[in-house]
Write an enzyme that holds these catalytic residues in place. Structure first.
Site, PDB file in Angstrom:
ATOM      1  CE  LYS A 255      -0.069   3.143   4.760  1.00 44.18           C
ATOM      2  NZ  LYS A 255      -0.010   3.237   6.203  1.00 44.18           N
TER       3      LYS A 255
ATOM      4  CD  GLU B 299      -2.776   5.425   6.789  1.00 44.33           C
ATOM      5  OE1 GLU B 299      -2.742   5.408   5.546  1.00 44.33           O
ATOM      6  OE2 GLU B 299      -1.878   4.942   7.508  1.00 44.33           O
TER       7      GLU B 299
ATOM      8  CG  ASN C 136      -1.727   1.233   1.383  1.00 46.55           C
ATOM      9  OD1 ASN C 136      -1.757   2.064   0.481  1.00 46.55           O
ATOM     10  ND2 ASN C 136      -2.403   1.369   2.510  1.00 46.55           N
TER      11      ASN C 136
ATOM     12  CD  GLU D 176      -3.225  -2.327   7.341  1.00 49.47           C
ATOM     13  OE1 GLU D 176      -2.165  -2.641   6.791  1.00 49.47           O
ATOM     14  OE2 GLU D 176      -3.804  -1.242   7.140  1.00 49.47           O
TER      15      GLU D 176
ATOM     16  N   GLY E 124       2.924   2.389  10.717  1.00 48.83           N
ATOM     17  CA  GLY E 124       3.922   3.440  10.562  1.00 48.83           C
ATOM     18  C   GLY E 124       4.667   3.801  11.832  1.00 48.83           C
TER      19      GLY E 124
ATOM     20  CG  HIS F 162      -5.751   1.909   5.274  1.00 46.92           C
ATOM     21  ND1 HIS F 162      -5.295   2.825   6.193  1.00 46.92           N
ATOM     22  CD2 HIS F 162      -4.741   1.020   5.086  1.00 46.92           C
ATOM     23  CE1 HIS F 162      -4.061   2.497   6.535  1.00 46.92           C
ATOM     24  NE2 HIS F 162      -3.701   1.418   5.880  1.00 46.92           N
TER      25      HIS F 162
ATOM     26  CB  SER G  92       5.486  -1.747  11.966  1.00 48.85           C
ATOM     27  OG  SER G  92       5.110  -0.406  12.235  1.00 48.85           O
TER      28      SER G  92
END
Ligand code: 13P
Length: 246
Positions: free
Chosen positions: A10, A97, A8, A162, A168, A95, A207
Protein backbone atom coordinates in the site's frame (compact mmCIF):
# COMPACT_ATOMS: atom_id res chain seq x y z
CA UNK A 1 -0.81 -25.17 -8.42
CA UNK A 2 1.66 -23.60 -6.01
CA UNK A 3 0.10 -21.04 -3.74
CA UNK A 4 1.01 -17.39 -4.30
CA UNK A 5 1.78 -15.23 -1.29
CA UNK A 6 1.60 -11.61 -2.40
CA UNK A 7 2.48 -8.57 -0.30
CA UNK A 8 0.60 -5.33 -0.91
CA UNK A 9 2.67 -2.63 0.77
CA UNK A 10 0.00 0.00 0.00
CA UNK A 11 1.28 3.56 0.65
CA UNK A 12 4.13 2.44 2.88
CA UNK A 13 7.86 2.13 2.47
CA UNK A 14 11.07 4.01 1.82
CA UNK A 15 14.24 3.23 -0.06
CA UNK A 16 15.88 2.02 3.15
CA UNK A 17 12.94 -0.11 4.22
CA UNK A 18 12.45 -1.63 0.76
CA UNK A 19 16.10 -2.56 0.47
CA UNK A 20 16.14 -4.35 3.82
CA UNK A 21 12.81 -6.11 3.26
CA UNK A 22 13.48 -7.41 -0.24
CA UNK A 23 16.99 -8.54 0.75
CA UNK A 24 15.46 -10.61 3.56
CA UNK A 25 12.92 -12.11 1.15
CA UNK A 26 15.60 -12.79 -1.44
CA UNK A 27 17.70 -14.66 1.13
CA UNK A 28 14.73 -16.70 2.37
CA UNK A 29 13.60 -17.59 -1.13
CA UNK A 30 17.11 -18.73 -2.07
CA UNK A 31 17.28 -21.48 0.53
CA UNK A 32 14.42 -23.29 -1.22
CA UNK A 33 12.61 -23.87 2.07
CA UNK A 34 9.58 -22.08 0.67
CA UNK A 35 7.14 -24.12 -1.36
CA UNK A 36 5.05 -21.15 -2.56
CA UNK A 37 5.51 -18.36 -5.07
CA UNK A 38 6.30 -14.93 -3.62
CA UNK A 39 5.34 -11.49 -4.90
CA UNK A 40 5.88 -8.02 -3.46
CA UNK A 41 3.86 -5.02 -4.61
CA UNK A 42 5.57 -1.86 -3.32
CA UNK A 43 4.37 1.67 -4.06
CA UNK A 44 5.27 2.84 -7.56
CA UNK A 45 8.30 4.81 -6.32
CA UNK A 46 9.94 1.59 -5.12
CA UNK A 47 9.08 -0.83 -7.94
CA UNK A 48 12.32 -0.21 -9.82
CA UNK A 49 14.61 -0.67 -6.84
CA UNK A 50 12.70 -3.73 -5.62
CA UNK A 51 12.84 -5.33 -9.06
CA UNK A 52 16.53 -4.52 -9.33
CA UNK A 53 17.29 -5.99 -5.89
CA UNK A 54 15.29 -9.13 -6.71
CA UNK A 55 16.78 -9.70 -10.17
CA UNK A 56 17.54 -13.39 -10.58
CA UNK A 57 15.55 -14.34 -7.46
CA UNK A 58 12.21 -16.19 -7.59
CA UNK A 59 10.48 -13.30 -5.78
CA UNK A 60 8.37 -11.35 -8.26
CA UNK A 61 7.47 -7.64 -8.16
CA UNK A 62 4.15 -6.01 -8.95
CA UNK A 63 2.44 -2.64 -9.02
CA UNK A 64 -0.64 -1.64 -7.04
CA UNK A 65 -2.56 0.01 -9.89
CA UNK A 66 -2.13 1.20 -13.46
CA UNK A 67 -3.90 3.47 -15.91
CA UNK A 68 -6.04 1.99 -18.66
CA UNK A 69 -4.16 3.92 -21.34
CA UNK A 70 -0.63 3.07 -22.48
CA UNK A 71 0.68 6.66 -22.29
CA UNK A 72 -0.44 10.27 -22.59
CA UNK A 73 -1.63 13.32 -20.69
CA UNK A 74 -2.66 11.73 -17.39
CA UNK A 75 -0.76 13.59 -14.69
CA UNK A 76 0.13 11.49 -11.70
CA UNK A 77 -0.78 8.18 -13.30
CA UNK A 78 1.44 5.34 -14.48
CA UNK A 79 0.78 2.85 -17.25
CA UNK A 80 1.06 -0.91 -17.28
CA UNK A 81 3.91 -0.64 -19.80
CA UNK A 82 5.80 1.63 -17.38
CA UNK A 83 5.45 -0.97 -14.62
CA UNK A 84 6.66 -3.66 -16.99
CA UNK A 85 9.57 -1.43 -18.00
CA UNK A 86 10.56 -1.13 -14.31
CA UNK A 87 10.69 -4.91 -13.90
CA UNK A 88 7.19 -5.59 -12.59
CA UNK A 89 5.43 -8.76 -13.72
CA UNK A 90 2.13 -8.36 -11.85
CA UNK A 91 -0.29 -5.58 -10.97
CA UNK A 92 -3.06 -5.40 -8.36
CA UNK A 93 -6.23 -3.91 -9.86
CA UNK A 94 -9.57 -2.90 -8.37
CA UNK A 95 -8.41 -3.03 -4.75
CA UNK A 96 -11.23 -1.90 -2.48
CA UNK A 97 -9.11 1.08 -1.40
CA UNK A 98 -8.87 2.17 -5.06
CA UNK A 99 -12.60 1.61 -5.49
CA UNK A 100 -13.34 3.64 -2.33
CA UNK A 101 -10.66 6.37 -2.53
CA UNK A 102 -10.82 6.94 -6.28
CA UNK A 103 -14.33 5.80 -7.15
CA UNK A 104 -13.05 3.08 -9.48
CA UNK A 105 -15.89 1.24 -11.17
CA UNK A 106 -15.97 -2.33 -12.42
CA UNK A 107 -15.79 -1.02 -16.00
CA UNK A 108 -12.66 0.98 -15.21
CA UNK A 109 -11.09 -2.01 -13.52
CA UNK A 110 -11.87 -4.13 -16.57
CA UNK A 111 -10.20 -1.59 -18.85
CA UNK A 112 -7.12 -1.63 -16.62
CA UNK A 113 -7.03 -5.43 -16.74
CA UNK A 114 -7.05 -5.29 -20.54
CA UNK A 115 -4.21 -2.74 -20.46
CA UNK A 116 -2.20 -4.82 -17.99
CA UNK A 117 -2.47 -7.96 -20.11
CA UNK A 118 -1.55 -6.01 -23.25
CA UNK A 119 1.62 -4.84 -21.49
CA UNK A 120 2.53 -8.36 -20.39
CA UNK A 121 1.53 -8.04 -16.73
CA UNK A 122 -0.38 -10.63 -14.73
CA UNK A 123 -3.43 -8.85 -13.25
CA UNK A 124 -4.62 -9.56 -9.71
CA UNK A 125 -8.24 -8.41 -9.59
CA UNK A 126 -9.72 -7.69 -6.17
CA UNK A 127 -13.33 -8.25 -5.20
CA UNK A 128 -15.13 -8.33 -1.87
CA UNK A 129 -18.16 -7.17 0.02
CA UNK A 130 -18.55 -4.47 2.68
CA UNK A 131 -19.69 -5.32 6.18
CA UNK A 132 -23.18 -3.96 5.50
CA UNK A 133 -23.46 -6.13 2.41
CA UNK A 134 -22.44 -9.23 4.37
CA UNK A 135 -24.86 -8.44 7.20
CA UNK A 136 -27.57 -8.17 4.55
CA UNK A 137 -26.54 -11.53 3.07
CA UNK A 138 -25.62 -9.90 -0.23
CA UNK A 139 -21.98 -11.03 -0.41
CA UNK A 140 -22.45 -13.65 -3.14
CA UNK A 141 -24.39 -11.31 -5.39
CA UNK A 142 -21.95 -8.43 -4.80
CA UNK A 143 -18.91 -10.53 -5.63
CA UNK A 144 -20.60 -12.11 -8.67
CA UNK A 145 -21.42 -8.63 -10.00
CA UNK A 146 -17.85 -7.41 -9.40
CA UNK A 147 -16.46 -10.43 -11.25
CA UNK A 148 -18.90 -10.01 -14.13
CA UNK A 149 -18.02 -6.33 -14.49
CA UNK A 150 -14.30 -6.36 -13.74
CA UNK A 151 -13.07 -9.39 -15.69
CA UNK A 152 -12.73 -9.12 -19.46
CA UNK A 153 -13.59 -12.08 -21.68
CA UNK A 154 -10.80 -14.63 -21.72
CA UNK A 155 -9.46 -13.45 -18.35
CA UNK A 156 -6.37 -15.46 -17.41
CA UNK A 157 -5.18 -13.65 -14.28
CA UNK A 158 -5.56 -13.97 -10.53
CA UNK A 159 -8.63 -13.10 -8.44
CA UNK A 160 -8.25 -11.88 -4.86
CA UNK A 161 -11.21 -12.12 -2.48
CA UNK A 162 -10.82 -9.38 0.09
CA UNK A 163 -13.84 -8.71 2.28
CA UNK A 164 -13.61 -4.96 2.91
CA UNK A 165 -14.45 -5.35 6.59
CA UNK A 166 -11.52 -7.73 7.11
CA UNK A 167 -8.88 -5.40 5.64
CA UNK A 168 -6.60 -3.95 8.31
CA UNK A 169 -9.08 -4.75 11.08
CA UNK A 170 -7.64 -7.95 12.53
CA UNK A 171 -10.97 -9.62 11.77
CA UNK A 172 -11.35 -12.45 9.28
CA UNK A 173 -14.37 -14.38 8.04
CA UNK A 174 -14.81 -17.87 9.48
CA UNK A 175 -12.99 -20.62 7.65
CA UNK A 176 -16.38 -21.88 6.48
CA UNK A 177 -17.24 -18.45 5.08
CA UNK A 178 -13.90 -18.18 3.24
CA UNK A 179 -14.34 -21.67 1.80
CA UNK A 180 -17.91 -20.90 0.73
CA UNK A 181 -16.93 -17.66 -0.98
CA UNK A 182 -13.98 -19.22 -2.77
CA UNK A 183 -16.23 -22.03 -4.00
CA UNK A 184 -18.71 -19.39 -5.19
CA UNK A 185 -15.96 -17.48 -7.03
CA UNK A 186 -14.74 -20.72 -8.61
CA UNK A 187 -18.26 -21.47 -9.89
CA UNK A 188 -18.53 -17.96 -11.33
CA UNK A 189 -15.14 -18.25 -13.04
CA UNK A 190 -16.01 -21.61 -14.60
CA UNK A 191 -19.42 -20.35 -15.72
CA UNK A 192 -17.78 -17.35 -17.36
CA UNK A 193 -14.53 -18.81 -18.66
CA UNK A 194 -15.18 -22.52 -19.00
CA UNK A 195 -12.42 -24.98 -18.18
CA UNK A 196 -9.86 -22.15 -18.01
CA UNK A 197 -11.74 -20.76 -15.00
CA UNK A 198 -10.99 -23.93 -13.05
CA UNK A 199 -7.25 -23.27 -13.07
CA UNK A 200 -7.08 -19.64 -11.97
CA UNK A 201 -5.70 -18.76 -8.57
CA UNK A 202 -8.12 -17.26 -6.06
CA UNK A 203 -6.26 -15.49 -3.24
CA UNK A 204 -7.71 -14.63 0.14
CA UNK A 205 -6.88 -11.20 1.60
CA UNK A 206 -7.84 -9.42 4.81
CA UNK A 207 -5.90 -9.58 8.09
CA UNK A 208 -3.79 -12.57 7.08
CA UNK A 209 -0.98 -13.08 9.60
CA UNK A 210 1.36 -15.91 10.57
CA UNK A 211 -1.03 -17.13 13.27
CA UNK A 212 -4.02 -17.62 10.96
CA UNK A 213 -2.25 -18.35 7.67
CA UNK A 214 -2.02 -22.13 7.99
CA UNK A 215 -5.75 -22.52 8.60
CA UNK A 216 -6.67 -20.15 5.76
CA UNK A 217 -4.18 -21.59 3.27
CA UNK A 218 -5.43 -25.12 3.95
CA UNK A 219 -8.95 -24.31 2.73
CA UNK A 220 -10.09 -25.68 -0.63
CA UNK A 221 -9.94 -23.24 -3.55
CA UNK A 222 -7.61 -20.89 -1.66
CA UNK A 223 -4.71 -20.33 -4.04
CA UNK A 224 -2.69 -18.08 -1.78
CA UNK A 225 -2.91 -14.81 0.12
CA UNK A 226 -2.86 -11.09 -0.58
CA UNK A 227 -1.24 -9.64 2.52
CA UNK A 228 -1.27 -5.99 3.60
CA UNK A 229 0.12 -5.02 7.00
CA UNK A 230 1.98 -8.26 7.66
CA UNK A 231 3.84 -7.95 4.35
CA UNK A 232 5.79 -4.97 5.73
CA UNK A 233 7.65 -7.12 8.25
CA UNK A 234 9.91 -9.75 6.69
CA UNK A 235 9.43 -12.33 9.45
CA UNK A 236 5.64 -12.00 9.35
CA UNK A 237 5.47 -12.22 5.57
CA UNK A 238 7.81 -15.21 5.58
CA UNK A 239 5.82 -16.79 8.40
CA UNK A 240 2.76 -16.63 6.16
CA UNK A 241 4.76 -17.98 3.23
CA UNK A 242 5.93 -20.95 5.30
CA UNK A 243 2.29 -21.80 6.02
CA UNK A 244 1.46 -21.94 2.31
CA UNK A 245 1.14 -25.10 0.27
CA UNK A 246 3.50 -25.93 -2.53
P1 13P B 1 -4.34 -6.37 5.62
O1 13P B 1 -3.55 -7.65 5.46
O2 13P B 1 -3.55 -5.27 6.24
O3 13P B 1 -5.66 -6.62 6.26
O4 13P B 1 -4.66 -5.84 4.12
C1 13P B 1 -5.19 -6.72 3.20
C2 13P B 1 -5.16 -6.07 1.87
O5 13P B 1 -5.88 -5.13 1.60
C3 13P B 1 -4.22 -6.60 0.87
O6 13P B 1 -4.46 -6.08 -0.40
Amino acid sequence: MRQLIAGNWKMNGSLAMAGALVNALRAAAADKALACDLLVCPPATLVTIAAHALLGSPVAVGGQDCHAKASGAHTGDISAAMLRDCGATHVILGHSERRADHGETDAQVRAKVVAAVAAGLMPIVCVGETEAQRVAGEQDAVVAAQLAGSLPDGFAGVVAYEPVWAIGTGRTPTEADVAAMHAHIRRELVARLGAAGAGLRILYGGSVKPSNAAALMALPEVGGALVGGASLVAEDFLGIARAARG
